[in-house]
Design a protein around this motif. Structure first.
Motif, short mmCIF file in Angstrom:
data_model
loop_
_atom_site.label_atom_id
_atom_site.label_comp_id
_atom_site.label_asym_id
_atom_site.label_seq_id
_atom_site.Cartn_x
_atom_site.Cartn_y
_atom_site.Cartn_z
N VAL A 149 -16.93 -88.45 -11.99
CA VAL A 149 -15.56 -88.44 -11.47
C VAL A 149 -14.84 -87.17 -11.87
CG1 VAL A 149 -13.31 -89.57 -11.64
CG2 VAL A 149 -15.38 -90.95 -11.32
N GLU A 150 -14.97 -86.80 -13.14
CA GLU A 150 -14.25 -85.64 -13.63
C GLU A 150 -14.77 -84.34 -13.03
OE1 GLU A 150 -11.49 -85.81 -15.67
OE2 GLU A 150 -11.76 -87.89 -15.07
N GLN A 151 -16.08 -84.28 -12.78
CA GLN A 151 -16.68 -83.04 -12.29
C GLN A 151 -16.92 -83.06 -10.77
OE1 GLN A 151 -20.25 -82.29 -14.60
NE2 GLN A 151 -19.23 -82.88 -16.52
N SER A 152 -16.43 -84.07 -10.08
CA SER A 152 -16.65 -84.19 -8.64
C SER A 152 -16.05 -83.00 -7.89
CB SER A 152 -16.03 -85.49 -8.13
OG SER A 152 -16.09 -85.53 -6.72
N PRO A 153 -16.75 -82.49 -6.85
CA PRO A 153 -16.20 -81.39 -6.04
C PRO A 153 -15.14 -81.85 -5.06
CG PRO A 153 -18.35 -82.03 -5.19
CD PRO A 153 -18.13 -82.85 -6.43
N VAL A 154 -14.90 -83.17 -4.96
CA VAL A 154 -13.84 -83.69 -4.10
C VAL A 154 -12.80 -84.37 -4.96
CG1 VAL A 154 -15.41 -84.01 -2.16
CG2 VAL A 154 -15.01 -85.91 -3.72
N VAL A 168 -6.39 -89.66 -11.55
CA VAL A 168 -6.80 -88.57 -10.65
C VAL A 168 -7.74 -87.66 -11.43
CG1 VAL A 168 -4.72 -88.60 -9.22
CG2 VAL A 168 -4.78 -87.18 -11.27
N ASN A 169 -8.68 -87.05 -10.71
CA ASN A 169 -9.62 -86.16 -11.40
C ASN A 169 -9.11 -84.72 -11.34
OD1 ASN A 169 -10.09 -85.58 -8.71
ND2 ASN A 169 -12.31 -85.47 -8.92
N PRO A 170 -9.76 -83.81 -12.09
CA PRO A 170 -9.28 -82.41 -12.11
C PRO A 170 -9.25 -81.75 -10.73
CG PRO A 170 -10.79 -82.80 -13.93
CD PRO A 170 -10.83 -84.03 -13.09
N LYS A 171 -10.18 -82.11 -9.82
CA LYS A 171 -10.18 -81.50 -8.49
C LYS A 171 -8.90 -81.82 -7.74
CE LYS A 171 -12.15 -79.20 -5.16
NZ LYS A 171 -12.46 -77.77 -5.27
N PHE A 172 -8.35 -83.02 -7.96
CA PHE A 172 -7.08 -83.38 -7.36
C PHE A 172 -5.99 -82.41 -7.79
CE2 PHE A 172 -2.99 -85.52 -7.62
CZ PHE A 172 -2.86 -86.09 -6.36
N THR A 173 -5.96 -82.12 -9.07
CA THR A 173 -4.97 -81.18 -9.59
C THR A 173 -5.17 -79.79 -9.00
OG1 THR A 173 -4.80 -82.43 -11.66
CG2 THR A 173 -4.04 -80.14 -11.69
N THR A 174 -6.44 -79.37 -8.90
CA THR A 174 -6.73 -78.04 -8.35
C THR A 174 -6.25 -77.92 -6.90
OG1 THR A 174 -8.69 -77.89 -9.76
CG2 THR A 174 -8.58 -76.40 -7.86
N VAL A 175 -6.45 -78.97 -6.12
CA VAL A 175 -6.10 -78.92 -4.70
C VAL A 175 -4.59 -79.06 -4.49
CG1 VAL A 175 -6.36 -80.09 -2.47
CG2 VAL A 175 -8.36 -79.75 -3.94
N THR A 176 -3.97 -80.06 -5.13
CA THR A 176 -2.57 -80.37 -4.85
C THR A 176 -1.58 -79.63 -5.73
OG1 THR A 176 -2.50 -82.24 -6.39
CG2 THR A 176 -3.29 -82.67 -4.14
N VAL A 248 -9.79 -96.82 -4.27
CA VAL A 248 -10.27 -95.49 -4.63
C VAL A 248 -10.30 -94.63 -3.36
CG1 VAL A 248 -12.69 -96.19 -4.38
CG2 VAL A 248 -12.13 -94.13 -5.68
N ALA A 249 -9.78 -93.44 -3.49
CA ALA A 249 -9.73 -92.51 -2.36
C ALA A 249 -10.54 -91.26 -2.70
CB ALA A 249 -8.29 -92.13 -2.04
N LEU A 250 -11.46 -90.91 -1.83
CA LEU A 250 -12.23 -89.67 -1.95
C LEU A 250 -11.71 -88.72 -0.89
CD1 LEU A 250 -15.83 -91.17 -2.32
CD2 LEU A 250 -14.18 -90.64 -4.11
N LYS A 251 -11.23 -87.56 -1.33
CA LYS A 251 -10.58 -86.62 -0.41
C LYS A 251 -11.22 -85.24 -0.54
CE LYS A 251 -6.06 -88.89 -0.60
NZ LYS A 251 -4.61 -88.65 -0.77
N GLU A 252 -11.44 -84.61 0.62
CA GLU A 252 -12.03 -83.27 0.64
C GLU A 252 -11.10 -82.32 1.38
OE1 GLU A 252 -16.13 -80.94 2.01
OE2 GLU A 252 -15.79 -83.03 2.58
N ASP A 253 -10.79 -81.22 0.76
CA ASP A 253 -9.94 -80.20 1.38
C ASP A 253 -10.73 -79.53 2.51
OD1 ASP A 253 -8.27 -78.17 2.12
OD2 ASP A 253 -7.95 -77.39 0.10
#
Length: 770
Positions: A149-154, A168-176, A248-253
């Motif tokens: 979860v923490e290292q997921s690319p999405v 939320v995982n770190p990728k969420f922070t990176t994107v939003t 749970v929501a999986l989101k890809e930019d």
């Protein structure tokens, strides 16, 4: 902050941090280093403790030590190693306990109790070992899931049953741009951009609360206000009883991917519009078969729908003269992969008629297979204009030659004519006088022939004065009544206020008489001859199709017959001097060429329309008088042309140039236009647009379904349909076949914009029965 971090750098090194390179080892170990050292010491201590317990067990009477002492190193192994070591130690300690049971000295404990104690000890040992191993696997699995979860690319977002964000995982922070602290306890609606409708969110919530997965795309807003696209998959999380506890929501930019896809779509759309709207025919062939044809290509081949062309072999629609060349070029395209140069060929329409085209081909891959994109331009009008130009050049050359010959013949005939006059006074006997008269008659005939040749070659200027063509027609009418067979009926038609022309009345009478004589000879068994006079204003569209025409006012003199017609193969030669289809001795072949020379010397031109077995129409266009009064009248007439009121007109004609000319004129004056290349296509279009079509303008001679058959079909669909007939064979009283079908309005070909607009306005009058 950076300065403070550098100043405090040595302190972590002293207390156990890594320190700079080459620095002495820290005085105090870090907590992480201490834990690792203790674990290593524990791993060394476990076998020592096990061996010590075993030694005590051997030295102690049986039943005194027990299995409880073996649990200590076993529990230490679970903390130190966390692998399968507990199970290994359980097996080792079980073996040691069994050995100790046999080797230890007998104690004071009852033997039965000792056996029970050992059994309980072994069972406890294995239960603890298994629990430790299972706990270790569970912890490892949970750690793996946490790392995933923490290292997921999405982006991964977990909410409560009520939709509040819990993780939320770190990728969420990176994107939003939102940190976990900023969003925990909030709803995902903080990302809304407002572009997705409330109904879509309601559908999303209804789907996931019903226990189903939802997939879709969001256009959301980041913390900094920037919009971005993301593809999302939202699923419910169930507990042991099947109740939903979380989502749970999986989101890809997909912002960049969508930008590329949109750019590709826009490019494809531009290409599609370019191809679909192209005036040139474009088709794609794969392995020798049609796989795509644009609308212009359908018109070129005379097809009403793509299904008539697709998947057919390309060579089927190539004229037999060019099939071998085209087949070789298709092979060359496939093998070499180079674009083929522009070549002139002939294609076949679906009705079997040939069309002249220019073709360029480019190699093209279709679903991994080799093919070509082919661009085809209809050059029928171009070749027609080239033929007109070449014919004019040939006529000019022949005229120059004829003038030279006529000049020499005049030199020969002049002494003969003088000699005849001398002989007439010198010879007195009757036989001699008769021979002199025969000689004089033939010399005059030769002089007349030379005069015609000179008229053709140079044109005879004569006297140029305003001429009323109606007077010339009346003079020719008298000659026709006196000399033409009674089996030929004559009809005359002229418009009121006919414009005048500037010219030589005698020469213009000769032109009209020549045309009427040709019409008489084409009707040996009798027929109808019509002479018609009209005013016409030629526009740019008409002029582009006739090299000798110029925009402006003309008087049109038409001679229409119902004779045998002119075969297509000789139609381009009828104005050549000395060319005739009459029997030897019955024609010089100079009548039409002389007429053309006279008309051209007056600044006009002649247009011929003929069909074998149906007769011919010769239209003489002469520039109208250009005095100030006449020019003002023409200007008033042009500005006063009747306009349409957005009526939809169906134009049916197999000649593309005529369809385009009519469309341009009608749309310029307020009409909407549908085009059909034949009767069958016209019936199909009328069935689809019956309520909109106000009037049908149809040619009478067309392939597939001709004008009369089209009229009958349209009348069957709608007896009240308004129809205007058009033909180059409009004789006196109109076309009988069309008149029988109920058509009362006709526009003769070739027509101008003025004639077309007046004809349609008359047909659309409420009191007019179409």
């Amino acid at each position: 902050m950076r300065v403070a971090a550098r100043a405090a750098g040595p302190l972590p090194a002293v207390l156990g941090g890594p320190g700079p390179a080459g620095a002495p080892p820290p005085l105090l170990p870090s907590p992480g280093m201490t834990a690792r050292r203790i674990k290593r010491l524990t791993l060394w201590a476990i076998p020592v403790l096990g061996a010590g317990v075993f030694a005590l067990d051997l030295a102690t009477p049986r039943g005194v030590i027990g299995s409880a002492f073996y649990l200590v190193p076993l529990l230490l192994s679970a903390w130190a190693a966390r692998r399968s070591l507990p199970l290994v130690l359980a097996a080792v300690f079980s073996g040691l306990m069994i050995l100790a049971r046999h080797w230890a000295p007998t104690g004071t404990v009852n033997s039965g109790l000792a056996d029970c104690n050992d059994a309980i000890g072994l069972t406890t040992l294995w239960v603890v070992a298994v629990l430790l191993a299972r706990h270790h696997r569970t912890v490892e699995r949970m750690n793996t899931l946490a790392r995933a979860v923490e290292q997921s690319p999405v982006s991964i977002l977990i909410t409560s049953r009520d939709g509040l964000i819990e993780h939320v995982n770190p990728k969420f922070t990176t994107v939003t741009g939102y940190s976990p602290e900023e969003v925990i306890g909030c709803k995902p609606s903080i990302l809304k951009s407002g572009e997705l409708s409330p109904a879509d969110y309601e559908h999303l919530w209804a789907t996931i609360t019903a226990g189903h997965e939802w997939q879709g795309t969001f256009h959301n807003r980041k913390k900094n206000g920037e919009l971005y696209w993301e593809a999302a998959s939202i699923s419910p999380i169930f507990n042991e009883t099947g109740a939903i506890t979380h989502f749970v929501a999986l989101k890809e930019d997909i912002t960049e991917r969508k930008r590329v896809a949109d750019a590709l779509h826009e490019s494809e759309e531009r290409y599609r519009l370019l191809v679909e709207m192209s005036p040139d025919a474009i088709f794609i062939q794969c392995e020798g078969h049609f796989t795509y044809v644009n609308p212009a290509g359908l018109r070129l081949f005379g097809a009403s729908e793509a299904g008539q062309i697709l998947h057919r072999p390309v060579l089927e629609l190539i004229h037999p003269r060019y099939r071998e060349v085209v087949a070789a070029r298709m092979t060359q395209l496939q093998q070499q992969g180079h674009a083929a140069p522009l070549l002139a060929e002939q294609y076949l329409r679906l009705d079997g008629s040939a069309v002249d085209v220019e073709v360029a081909a480019i190699p093209f891959r279709v679903n991994g297979r080799s093919g070509a994109q082919v661009i085809v331009r209809d050059i029928t009008d171009k070749k027609r204009l080239e033929a007109q130009f070449l014919r004019l050049q040939r006529m000019e050359s022949l005229g120059t030659l004829a003038s030279g010959i006529a000049h020499d013949l005049n030199n020969v005939l002049t002494p003969l004519m003088l000699s005849v006059d001398v002989l007439r006074h010198s010879v007195h006997d009757p036989e001699g006088q008769r021979l002199v008269e025969v000689l004089a008659s033939n010399v005059r005939r030769g002089a007349s022939l030379v005069k015609q040749v000179l008229t053709f070659g140079r044109g005879i200027q004569g006297e140029r004065v305003p001429v009323a063509l109606a007077g010339i027609v009346r003079g020719v009418e008298q000659i026709i009544h006196e000399s033409f067979p009674k089996s030929i009926t004559l009809g005359l038609r002229t418009v009121p206020d006919l414009w005048t022309v500037t010219g030589d009345a005698t020469q213009l009478q000769q032109v009209l008489l020549n045309l009427c004589v040709n019409a008489r000879d084409a009707m040996p068994r009798g027929g109808a001859l019509s002479i018609q006079l009209d005013n016409a204003v030629l526009d740019e569209g008409y002029v582009r199709l006739h090299l000798q025409a110029h925009p402006g006012p003309y008087v049109v003199m038409r001679v229409v017959d119902t004779g045998s017609g002119i075969p297509e193969e000789i139609r381009d030669r009828i104005f050549e001097p000395f060319f005739t289809t009459k029997e030897p001795g019955k024609g010089t072949g100079l009548g039409l060429s002389t007429s053309l020379g006279i008309v051209q010397s007056h600044g006009g031109f002649i247009d011929c329309y003929s069909e074998p077995g149906k007769g011919s129409t010769f239209s003489v266009y002469l520039p109208a008088h250009t005095s100030a009064v006449a020019a003002e009248a023409v200007a008033l007439e042009q500005t006063g042309l009747p306009r349409g009121h957005n009526e939809l007109v169906l134009v049916v004609d197999d000649e593309e140039a005529i369809r385009k000319l009519a469309q341009r004129a009608l749309e310029r004056y307020g009409y909407r236009v549908l085009l059909a290349a034949n009767g069958a296509e016209a019936v199909s279009l009328y069935a689809a647009h019956r309520e909109e079509i106000a009037l049908v303008l149809t040619d009478m001679a067309m392939p597939i379904m001709d004008g009369p058959a089209t009229i009958v079909a349209l009348k069957a669909m709608n007896p009240a349909v308004r129809i205007v007939g058009s033909s180059g064979m409009a004789g006196p009283g109109g076309l009988p076949e069309a008149a029988e079908a109920g058509v009362k309005q006709f526009i003769p070909k070739p027509y101008t914009a003025e004639a077309l607009l007046h004809g349609l306005a008359k047909a659309l009058q409420p009191t007019d029965a179409a």
